[in-house]
Write a protein that holds these residues in place. Structure first.
Motif, PDB file in Angstrom:
ATOM      1  N   ARG A  67       0.914  -0.996  -0.063  1.00  0.00           N
ATOM      2  CA  ARG A  67      -0.258  -0.093   0.029  1.00  0.00           C
ATOM      3  C   ARG A  67       0.910   1.297  -0.064  1.00  0.00           C
ATOM      4  N   ASP A  71       0.298   3.608  -3.041  1.00  0.00           N
ATOM      5  CA  ASP A  71      -0.289   5.003  -2.716  1.00  0.00           C
ATOM      6  C   ASP A  71       0.665   5.960  -2.079  1.00  0.00           C
ATOM      7  N   ALA A  74      -0.316   8.693   1.157  1.00  0.00           N
ATOM      8  CA  ALA A  74      -1.657   8.559   1.319  1.00  0.00           C
ATOM      9  C   ALA A  74      -2.215   7.236   1.746  1.00  0.00           C
ATOM     10  N   ALA A  75      -1.327   6.158   1.694  1.00  0.00           N
ATOM     11  CA  ALA A  75      -1.546   5.045   2.307  1.00  0.00           C
ATOM     12  C   ALA A  75      -1.871   5.265   3.933  1.00  0.00           C
ATOM     13  N   LYS A  77      -3.445   7.275   5.400  1.00  0.00           N
ATOM     14  CA  LYS A  77      -4.710   7.931   5.712  1.00  0.00           C
ATOM     15  C   LYS A  77      -5.802   6.969   5.458  1.00  0.00           C
ATOM     16  N   THR A  78      -5.251   5.768   5.229  1.00  0.00           N
ATOM     17  CA  THR A  78      -6.558   4.725   4.872  1.00  0.00           C
ATOM     18  C   THR A  78      -6.771   3.746   6.151  1.00  0.00           C
ATOM     19  N   LEU A  79      -8.099   3.313   5.992  1.00  0.00           N
ATOM     20  CA  LEU A  79      -8.695   2.546   7.101  1.00  0.00           C
ATOM     21  C   LEU A  79      -8.127   1.087   6.856  1.00  0.00           C
ATOM     22  N   PHE A  80      -7.550   0.707   5.607  1.00  0.00           N
ATOM     23  CA  PHE A  80      -7.144  -0.521   5.275  1.00  0.00           C
ATOM     24  C   PHE A  80      -5.664  -0.783   6.127  1.00  0.00           C
ATOM     25  N   PHE A  81      -4.843   0.449   5.758  1.00  0.00           N
ATOM     26  CA  PHE A  81      -3.457   0.246   6.452  1.00  0.00           C
ATOM     27  C   PHE A  81      -3.600   0.246   7.848  1.00  0.00           C
ATOM     28  N   TRP A  82      -4.404   1.000   8.514  1.00  0.00           N
ATOM     29  CA  TRP A  82      -4.385   1.197  10.029  1.00  0.00           C
ATOM     30  C   TRP A  82      -5.167  -0.134  10.593  1.00  0.00           C
ATOM     31  N   ARG A 147     -14.538  -4.696   3.138  1.00  0.00           N
ATOM     32  CA  ARG A 147     -14.432  -3.373   2.468  1.00  0.00           C
ATOM     33  C   ARG A 147     -13.307  -3.340   1.394  1.00  0.00           C
ATOM     34  N   SER A 148     -12.720  -4.595   1.215  1.00  0.00           N
ATOM     35  CA  SER A 148     -11.544  -4.538   0.176  1.00  0.00           C
ATOM     36  C   SER A 148     -12.312  -4.913  -1.296  1.00  0.00           C
TER      37      SER A 148
END
Length: 152
Positions: A67, A71, A74-75, A77-82, A147-148
């Motif tokens: 990610r 990205d 910006a990665a 700032k994503t829900l996915f990353f956290w 979500r993915s």
């Protein structure tokens, strides 16, 4: 080439989250229900959870790096990353924090099974903590799959 890395990310996510659910909610309960020796069932389940921890560590490392490369900043700032970061933290806490404590209690109980020893209460508490962390990780994994877009 990007298609390969995207596919690998999806595969890692499915392997990790699917493994969490398959081991924790199918394989481990079947072991305890099927084997007469609960100590053996615990040893086998522990080995499966250990394999899943290493898969989780590798998958999380790849997914976070993927990610960031894809990205950039910006990665972060994503829900996915956290969610991946929290799941990794839970995996590390369980594997390198809680499991060694539980193993120490088992070792101290020898030659008896830990649940037939004076350490049974402490083992049960740590097992409960481990189970709660696993449940949180399972729910977060389910959130990621939904979500993915892999669930579509």
């Amino acid at each position: 080439m990007r298609r390969f890395w995207d596919g690998l990310a999806g595969t890692m996510l499915v392997l990790w989250i699917g493994g969490i659910w398959a081991i924790g909610y199918v394989a481990a309960p079947v072991l305890f229900a099927s084997l007469g020796d609960k100590q053996l069932a615990g040893v086998l389940a522990g080995k499966l959870f250990e394999v899943m921890a290493w898969i989780g560590i590798a998958a999380a490392a790849y997914l976070m790096l993927y990610r960031i490369v894809r990205d950039g900043g910006a990665a972060l700032k994503t829900l996915f990353f956290w969610v991946i970061a929290v799941m990794l933290a839970l995996t590390l806490a369980g594997h390198f924090g809680i499991q060694p404590i539980m193993q120490s209690l088992k070792d101290q109980a020898m030659p008896h099974a830990v649940m037939q020893s004076v350490f049974a209460d402490r083992f049960s508490r740590w097992h409960g903590v481990s189970s709660i962390l696993y449940l949180i990780q399972s729910a977060l994994g389910l959130l990621l799959v939904w979500r993915s877009g892999l669930a579509r």
